[in-house]
Design a protein around this motif. Structure first.
Motif, PDB file in Angstrom:
ATOM      1  N   ALA A  27       9.073  25.263  -7.961  1.00 15.36           N
ATOM      2  CA  ALA A  27       8.183  26.107  -7.161  1.00 15.36           C
ATOM      3  C   ALA A  27       8.036  27.501  -7.755  1.00 15.36           C
ATOM      4  N   VAL A  28       9.152  28.079  -8.191  1.00 16.20           N
ATOM      5  CA  VAL A  28       9.108  29.415  -8.795  1.00 16.20           C
ATOM      6  C   VAL A  28       8.324  29.369 -10.102  1.00 16.20           C
ATOM      7  N   GLY A  29       8.570  28.344 -10.911  1.00 18.78           N
ATOM      8  CA  GLY A  29       7.850  28.200 -12.174  1.00 18.78           C
ATOM      9  C   GLY A  29       6.356  28.035 -11.974  1.00 18.78           C
ATOM     10  N   VAL A  30       5.965  27.208 -11.016  1.00 14.49           N
ATOM     11  CA  VAL A  30       4.542  26.998 -10.729  1.00 14.49           C
ATOM     12  C   VAL A  30       3.915  28.288 -10.235  1.00 14.49           C
ATOM     13  N   ASP A  31       4.603  29.017  -9.363  1.00 15.35           N
ATOM     14  CA  ASP A  31       4.068  30.274  -8.843  1.00 15.35           C
ATOM     15  C   ASP A  31       3.798  31.265  -9.970  1.00 15.35           C
ATOM     16  N   LEU A  32       4.746  31.386 -10.893  1.00 17.06           N
ATOM     17  CA  LEU A  32       4.554  32.322 -12.009  1.00 17.06           C
ATOM     18  C   LEU A  32       3.498  31.822 -12.994  1.00 17.06           C
ATOM     19  N   ARG A  33       3.481  30.539 -13.234  1.00 17.69           N
ATOM     20  CA  ARG A  33       2.541  29.976 -14.216  1.00 17.69           C
ATOM     21  C   ARG A  33       1.101  30.077 -13.723  1.00 17.69           C
ATOM     22  N   THR A  34       0.909  30.014 -12.408  1.00 12.66           N
ATOM     23  CA  THR A  34      -0.448  30.059 -11.855  1.00 12.66           C
ATOM     24  C   THR A  34      -0.926  31.477 -11.572  1.00 12.66           C
ATOM     25  N   GLY A  35      -0.212  32.475 -12.099  1.00  8.73           N
ATOM     26  CA  GLY A  35      -0.716  33.839 -12.022  1.00  8.73           C
ATOM     27  C   GLY A  35       0.027  34.778 -11.100  1.00  8.73           C
ATOM     28  N   GLY A  36       1.047  34.299 -10.424  1.00  8.48           N
ATOM     29  CA  GLY A  36       1.806  35.183  -9.544  1.00  8.48           C
ATOM     30  C   GLY A  36       2.620  36.179 -10.354  1.00  8.48           C
ATOM     31  N   ASP A  37       2.641  37.416  -9.884  1.00 11.77           N
ATOM     32  CA  ASP A  37       3.484  38.411 -10.531  1.00 11.77           C
ATOM     33  C   ASP A  37       4.929  38.188 -10.112  1.00 11.77           C
ATOM     34  N   ALA A  38       5.829  38.400 -11.029  1.00 13.71           N
ATOM     35  CA  ALA A  38       7.254  38.227 -10.742  1.00 13.71           C
ATOM     36  C   ALA A  38       7.714  39.326  -9.791  1.00 13.71           C
ATOM     37  N   THR A  39       8.463  38.926  -8.801  1.00 11.50           N
ATOM     38  CA  THR A  39       9.013  39.864  -7.812  1.00 11.50           C
ATOM     39  C   THR A  39      10.535  39.732  -7.801  1.00 11.50           C
ATOM     40  N   ARG A  40      11.157  40.545  -6.984  1.00 11.05           N
ATOM     41  CA  ARG A  40      12.608  40.424  -6.834  1.00 11.05           C
ATOM     42  C   ARG A  40      12.981  39.047  -6.287  1.00 11.05           C
ATOM     43  N   ALA A  41      12.108  38.475  -5.474  1.00 12.39           N
ATOM     44  CA  ALA A  41      12.383  37.142  -4.925  1.00 12.39           C
ATOM     45  C   ALA A  41      12.495  36.104  -6.044  1.00 12.39           C
ATOM     46  N   HIS A  42      11.636  36.211  -7.046  1.00 13.15           N
ATOM     47  CA  HIS A  42      11.723  35.295  -8.188  1.00 13.15           C
ATOM     48  C   HIS A  42      13.055  35.496  -8.924  1.00 13.15           C
TER      49      HIS A  42
END
Length: 182
Positions: free
Chosen positions: A50-65
């Protein structure tokens, strides 16, 4: 979304452990219990994907990641140990197993140093996950929150080391009532 997923994964981890131990000791179904306990790493895999997909699809990395990466590293290294701890207490409570032994003195200090090694391994895995997440992030995504997490891993390892040093210098003493019962 990621914070909620981390919380859900942590809850899922402990629910699988509880169900596995209930199946093993209360329901007397050891195979079902083993299957449920073996499923705990699936929770980690779901979080990583889920974290990988979120980042790969354009999400900016946050402290949660970054917290997800730390959670994964520590869950991989300490997960089996937590299951073993819970299993020992469950066996004691529901299957007339022996009471788990509490360590004191040099044995406790030795266990603390083993914890330093485990924490170093967990921090190394978390750092590897961070590298992976930075590498798979969408081009141009802000990954500064991930890169800043290496310092947090060093602080965690430093705190664990201070803990071990303190108990090496000042060992945990056995309480008088426990010593007199032995």
């Amino acid at each position: 979304m990621i914070v909620g997923l981390i919380i859900a994964c942590e809850i899922g981890f402990w629910v699988l452990i509880a169900l596995g131990l209930i199946a093993r000791y209360v329901l007397r179904r050891p195979r079902l219990g083993a299957v449920l306990l073996v499923l705990t790493p699936v929770v980690d895999l779901v979080l990583l994907l889920a974290v990988g997909v979120d980042l790969r699809t354009g999400g900016d990395a946050t402290r949660a990641h970054a917290i997800a990466a730390i959670y994964l590293g520590f869950s991989i290294v300490y997960g089996h140990r937590m299951i073993r701890w819970a299993d020992a207490w469950f066996a004691h409570r529901f299957a007339d197993g022996p009471r788990p032994v509490r360590l004191y003195g040099a044995a406790y200090a030795k266990a603390c140093w083993q914890g330093v090694v485990r924490t170093a391994l967990a921090a190394g895995i978390a750092a590897g996950v961070l590298v992976l997440l930075i590498a798979i992030a969408a081009p141009g995504a802000d990954t500064d929150a991930l890169a800043a997490t290496y310092r947090v891993l060093a602080i965690i390892l430093g705190a664990e080391t201070v803990w071990a040093v303190s108990y090496t210098i000042w060992p945990r003493r056995e309480p008088a009532r426990v010593a007199s019962e032995a």
